[in-house]
Design a protein around this motif. Structure first.
Motif, PDB file in Angstrom:
ATOM      1  N   GLN A 118     -12.949  33.291  22.281  1.00 40.38           N
ATOM      2  CA  GLN A 118     -14.198  34.015  22.037  1.00 40.38           C
ATOM      3  C   GLN A 118     -15.365  33.058  21.839  1.00 40.38           C
ATOM      4  O   GLN A 118     -16.458  33.285  22.360  1.00 40.38           O
ATOM      5  N   GLN A 119     -15.125  31.974  21.117  1.00 40.61           N
ATOM      6  CA  GLN A 119     -16.183  30.998  20.876  1.00 40.61           C
ATOM      7  C   GLN A 119     -16.608  30.318  22.178  1.00 40.61           C
ATOM      8  O   GLN A 119     -17.802  30.167  22.451  1.00 40.61           O
TER       9      GLN A 119
ATOM     10  N   GLU B 299     -16.244  31.489  25.260  1.00 38.64           N
ATOM     11  CA  GLU B 299     -16.926  32.458  26.120  1.00 38.64           C
ATOM     12  C   GLU B 299     -18.348  32.717  25.651  1.00 38.64           C
ATOM     13  O   GLU B 299     -19.248  32.906  26.465  1.00 38.64           O
ATOM     14  N   ALA B 300     -18.581  32.673  24.344  1.00 37.18           N
ATOM     15  CA  ALA B 300     -19.958  32.837  23.826  1.00 37.18           C
ATOM     16  C   ALA B 300     -20.820  31.648  24.239  1.00 37.18           C
ATOM     17  O   ALA B 300     -21.986  31.826  24.615  1.00 37.18           O
ATOM     18  N   GLN B 301     -20.258  30.457  24.182  1.00 39.01           N
ATOM     19  CA  GLN B 301     -21.001  29.266  24.586  1.00 39.01           C
ATOM     20  C   GLN B 301     -21.320  29.306  26.100  1.00 39.01           C
ATOM     21  O   GLN B 301     -22.411  28.921  26.510  1.00 39.01           O
TER      22      GLN B 301
ATOM     23  N   GLU C 159     -24.191  31.633  26.633  1.00 41.06           N
ATOM     24  CA  GLU C 159     -25.464  31.020  26.242  1.00 41.06           C
ATOM     25  C   GLU C 159     -26.012  30.129  27.348  1.00 41.06           C
ATOM     26  O   GLU C 159     -27.215  30.023  27.523  1.00 41.06           O
TER      27      GLU C 159
END
Length: 75
Positions: free
Chosen positions: A65-66, A68-70, A73
């Protein structure tokens, strides 16, 4: 008085562009592309891991999840 900045013609009759600014923009794009590639490799690595340990699985899900968030961005 001559300026020390270099200018290069730009197509479409838009005038002139600062060569240094163009280089910096290209450098930034290349850096962003390398970051994206590294994050995608990390993502693929996490997706390829198999585990039956619930704690390890939840840690992998959180890491995914982290990452994929990066990636989001950077887009």
């Amino acid at each position: 008085m001559a300026s020390s900045q270099q200018y290069a013609p730009v197509s479409m009759g838009a005038g002139f562009v600062n060569v240094q600014a163009k280089r910096e923009a290209e450098h930034q794009r290349a850096h962003q592309l390398r970051q994206k590639q590294a994050l995608n490799l990390q993502r693929e690595n996490i997706l390829s891991q198999r585990t039956s340990n619930p704690a390890r699985r939840s840690a992998l899900e959180a890491a995914l999840q982290q990452i994929e968030a990066q990636i989001a961005e950077l887009n």
